[in-house]
Design a protein around this motif. Structure first.
Motif, PDB file in Angstrom:
ATOM      1  N   ALA A 121      -8.533  18.628  -8.212  1.00  0.00           N
ATOM      2  CA  ALA A 121      -8.176  20.043  -8.328  1.00  0.00           C
ATOM      3  C   ALA A 121      -8.789  20.632  -9.592  1.00  0.00           C
ATOM      4  O   ALA A 121      -8.873  19.967 -10.620  1.00  0.00           O
ATOM      5  N   ASN A 122      -9.218  21.870  -9.484  1.00  0.00           N
ATOM      6  CA  ASN A 122      -9.640  22.632 -10.662  1.00  0.00           C
ATOM      7  C   ASN A 122      -8.394  23.358 -11.141  1.00  0.00           C
ATOM      8  O   ASN A 122      -8.044  24.429 -10.631  1.00  0.00           O
ATOM      9  N   THR A 123      -7.696  22.783 -12.106  1.00  0.00           N
ATOM     10  CA  THR A 123      -6.376  23.283 -12.488  1.00  0.00           C
ATOM     11  C   THR A 123      -6.411  24.652 -13.159  1.00  0.00           C
ATOM     12  O   THR A 123      -5.363  25.244 -13.383  1.00  0.00           O
ATOM     13  N   VAL A 124      -7.587  25.167 -13.459  1.00  0.00           N
ATOM     14  CA  VAL A 124      -7.691  26.519 -13.990  1.00  0.00           C
ATOM     15  C   VAL A 124      -7.368  27.527 -12.882  1.00  0.00           C
ATOM     16  O   VAL A 124      -6.681  28.532 -13.124  1.00  0.00           O
ATOM     17  N   ILE A 125      -7.829  27.247 -11.658  1.00  0.00           N
ATOM     18  CA  ILE A 125      -7.640  28.197 -10.560  1.00  0.00           C
ATOM     19  C   ILE A 125      -6.861  27.629  -9.385  1.00  0.00           C
ATOM     20  O   ILE A 125      -6.598  28.349  -8.429  1.00  0.00           O
ATOM     21  N   GLU A 126      -6.514  26.340  -9.423  1.00  0.00           N
ATOM     22  CA  GLU A 126      -5.846  25.702  -8.277  1.00  0.00           C
ATOM     23  C   GLU A 126      -4.542  25.025  -8.684  1.00  0.00           C
ATOM     24  O   GLU A 126      -4.425  24.499  -9.801  1.00  0.00           O
ATOM     25  N   MET A 173       0.852  -1.181   0.000  1.00  0.00           N
ATOM     26  CA  MET A 173       0.000   0.000   0.000  1.00  0.00           C
ATOM     27  C   MET A 173       0.894   1.239   0.000  1.00  0.00           C
ATOM     28  O   MET A 173       1.829   1.350   0.784  1.00  0.00           O
ATOM     29  N   ILE A 174       0.582   2.170  -0.881  1.00  0.00           N
ATOM     30  CA  ILE A 174       1.330   3.427  -0.982  1.00  0.00           C
ATOM     31  C   ILE A 174       0.438   4.545  -0.468  1.00  0.00           C
ATOM     32  O   ILE A 174      -0.725   4.649  -0.850  1.00  0.00           O
ATOM     33  N   LYS A 175       0.997   5.373   0.406  1.00  0.00           N
ATOM     34  CA  LYS A 175       0.238   6.493   0.960  1.00  0.00           C
ATOM     35  C   LYS A 175       0.706   7.781   0.311  1.00  0.00           C
ATOM     36  O   LYS A 175       1.899   7.956   0.041  1.00  0.00           O
ATOM     37  N   ALA A 176      -0.248   8.656   0.068  1.00  0.00           N
ATOM     38  CA  ALA A 176       0.077   9.950  -0.535  1.00  0.00           C
ATOM     39  C   ALA A 176      -0.804  11.026   0.071  1.00  0.00           C
ATOM     40  O   ALA A 176      -1.919  10.761   0.510  1.00  0.00           O
ATOM     41  N   ARG A 177      -0.273  12.226   0.074  1.00  0.00           N
ATOM     42  CA  ARG A 177      -1.036  13.395   0.511  1.00  0.00           C
ATOM     43  C   ARG A 177      -1.026  14.395  -0.645  1.00  0.00           C
ATOM     44  O   ARG A 177       0.027  14.751  -1.157  1.00  0.00           O
ATOM     45  N   VAL A 178      -2.220  14.816  -1.022  1.00  0.00           N
ATOM     46  CA  VAL A 178      -2.380  15.823  -2.068  1.00  0.00           C
ATOM     47  C   VAL A 178      -2.841  17.108  -1.397  1.00  0.00           C
ATOM     48  O   VAL A 178      -3.831  17.114  -0.658  1.00  0.00           O
ATOM     49  N   THR A 179      -2.107  18.184  -1.637  1.00  0.00           N
ATOM     50  CA  THR A 179      -2.470  19.491  -1.114  1.00  0.00           C
ATOM     51  C   THR A 179      -2.885  20.373  -2.284  1.00  0.00           C
ATOM     52  O   THR A 179      -2.125  20.524  -3.250  1.00  0.00           O
ATOM     53  N   VAL A 180      -4.083  20.925  -2.194  1.00  0.00           N
ATOM     54  CA  VAL A 180      -4.638  21.755  -3.256  1.00  0.00           C
ATOM     55  C   VAL A 180      -4.806  23.174  -2.710  1.00  0.00           C
ATOM     56  O   VAL A 180      -5.402  23.363  -1.646  1.00  0.00           O
ATOM     57  N   THR A 181      -4.269  24.151  -3.426  1.00  0.00           N
ATOM     58  CA  THR A 181      -4.377  25.550  -3.015  1.00  0.00           C
ATOM     59  C   THR A 181      -4.749  26.400  -4.225  1.00  0.00           C
ATOM     60  O   THR A 181      -4.491  26.015  -5.367  1.00  0.00           O
ATOM     61  N   LEU A 182      -5.335  27.554  -3.939  1.00  0.00           N
ATOM     62  CA  LEU A 182      -5.659  28.485  -5.013  1.00  0.00           C
ATOM     63  C   LEU A 182      -4.380  29.073  -5.593  1.00  0.00           C
ATOM     64  O   LEU A 182      -3.412  29.332  -4.863  1.00  0.00           O
ATOM     65  N   LYS A 183      -4.386  29.304  -6.896  1.00  0.00           N
ATOM     66  CA  LYS A 183      -3.240  29.933  -7.539  1.00  0.00           C
ATOM     67  C   LYS A 183      -3.123  31.382  -7.070  1.00  0.00           C
ATOM     68  O   LYS A 183      -4.114  32.009  -6.691  1.00  0.00           O
ATOM     69  N   ASN A 184      -1.896  31.909  -7.117  1.00  0.00           N
ATOM     70  CA  ASN A 184      -1.680  33.311  -6.788  1.00  0.00           C
ATOM     71  C   ASN A 184      -2.493  34.161  -7.752  1.00  0.00           C
ATOM     72  O   ASN A 184      -2.582  33.862  -8.939  1.00  0.00           O
ATOM     73  N   GLY A 185      -3.101  35.198  -7.235  1.00  0.00           N
ATOM     74  CA  GLY A 185      -3.915  36.076  -8.064  1.00  0.00           C
ATOM     75  C   GLY A 185      -5.395  35.723  -8.073  1.00  0.00           C
ATOM     76  O   GLY A 185      -6.218  36.520  -8.494  1.00  0.00           O
ATOM     77  N   VAL A 186      -5.731  34.529  -7.607  1.00  0.00           N
ATOM     78  CA  VAL A 186      -7.132  34.127  -7.514  1.00  0.00           C
ATOM     79  C   VAL A 186      -7.666  34.595  -6.163  1.00  0.00           C
ATOM     80  O   VAL A 186      -7.044  34.346  -5.125  1.00  0.00           O
ATOM     81  N   LEU A 187      -8.778  35.304  -6.186  1.00  0.00           N
ATOM     82  CA  LEU A 187      -9.355  35.795  -4.939  1.00  0.00           C
ATOM     83  C   LEU A 187      -9.707  34.643  -4.011  1.00  0.00           C
ATOM     84  O   LEU A 187     -10.183  33.599  -4.461  1.00  0.00           O
ATOM     85  N   ASP A 188      -9.466  34.836  -2.721  1.00  0.00           N
ATOM     86  CA  ASP A 188      -9.734  33.805  -1.718  1.00  0.00           C
ATOM     87  C   ASP A 188     -10.589  34.410  -0.604  1.00  0.00           C
ATOM     88  O   ASP A 188     -10.083  34.796   0.453  1.00  0.00           O
ATOM     89  N   GLY A 240      -2.347  37.668   4.810  1.00  0.00           N
ATOM     90  CA  GLY A 240      -2.153  36.805   3.641  1.00  0.00           C
ATOM     91  C   GLY A 240      -2.624  35.383   3.858  1.00  0.00           C
ATOM     92  O   GLY A 240      -2.009  34.450   3.338  1.00  0.00           O
ATOM     93  N   VAL A 241      -3.705  35.187   4.582  1.00  0.00           N
ATOM     94  CA  VAL A 241      -4.217  33.835   4.829  1.00  0.00           C
ATOM     95  C   VAL A 241      -4.829  33.284   3.539  1.00  0.00           C
ATOM     96  O   VAL A 241      -5.626  33.948   2.885  1.00  0.00           O
ATOM     97  N   ARG A 242      -4.437  32.091   3.164  1.00  0.00           N
ATOM     98  CA  ARG A 242      -4.983  31.388   2.003  1.00  0.00           C
ATOM     99  C   ARG A 242      -5.467  30.035   2.501  1.00  0.00           C
ATOM    100  O   ARG A 242      -4.775  29.364   3.243  1.00  0.00           O
ATOM    101  N   GLN A 243      -6.646  29.636   2.090  1.00  0.00           N
ATOM    102  CA  GLN A 243      -7.167  28.344   2.499  1.00  0.00           C
ATOM    103  C   GLN A 243      -6.998  27.344   1.359  1.00  0.00           C
ATOM    104  O   GLN A 243      -6.844  27.718   0.210  1.00  0.00           O
ATOM    105  N   GLY A 244      -7.005  26.083   1.711  1.00  0.00           N
ATOM    106  CA  GLY A 244      -6.865  25.027   0.723  1.00  0.00           C
ATOM    107  C   GLY A 244      -7.526  23.763   1.229  1.00  0.00           C
ATOM    108  O   GLY A 244      -8.322  23.791   2.168  1.00  0.00           O
ATOM    109  N   LYS A 245      -7.172  22.657   0.592  1.00  0.00           N
ATOM    110  CA  LYS A 245      -7.710  21.368   1.027  1.00  0.00           C
ATOM    111  C   LYS A 245      -6.634  20.304   0.893  1.00  0.00           C
ATOM    112  O   LYS A 245      -5.703  20.432   0.105  1.00  0.00           O
ATOM    113  N   VAL A 246      -6.787  19.259   1.711  1.00  0.00           N
ATOM    114  CA  VAL A 246      -5.814  18.172   1.749  1.00  0.00           C
ATOM    115  C   VAL A 246      -6.561  16.855   1.575  1.00  0.00           C
ATOM    116  O   VAL A 246      -7.614  16.639   2.176  1.00  0.00           O
TER     117      VAL A 246
END
Length: 80
Positions: free
Chosen positions: A68-73, A1-16, A36-42
């Protein structure tokens, strides 16, 4: 079993707006100097198998197609 963590954040310039709300709430709670707080998901994933290169390629496809929505994340993958 392989474990992974994916962290998704908004791109710079995208309103948060959620990050701004958190920043304001922290100030209200007395935590001054926070900016400069930015939220994301894991996402923590477990992938069957032992081939980490294949698992990473599969996880990248998961990110591109669903996680991830790769247009904005942006996303990053950490394998363990």
């Amino acid at each position: 079993m392989i474990k992974a963590r994916v962290t998704v954040t908004l791109k710079n310039g995208v309103l948060d707006p959620q990050g701004k709300a958190i920043e304001g709430a922290l100030g209200t709670l007395g935590f001054s100097g926070v900016a400069g707080v930015r939220q994301g998901k894991v996402f923590d994933l477990e992938v069957e198998g032992t081939d980490s290169a294949k698992a990473e390629a599969d996880i990248k496809q998961m990110c591109e197609r669903l996680l991830a929505n790769t247009v904005i994340e942006n996303y990053s993958i950490s394998m363990s």
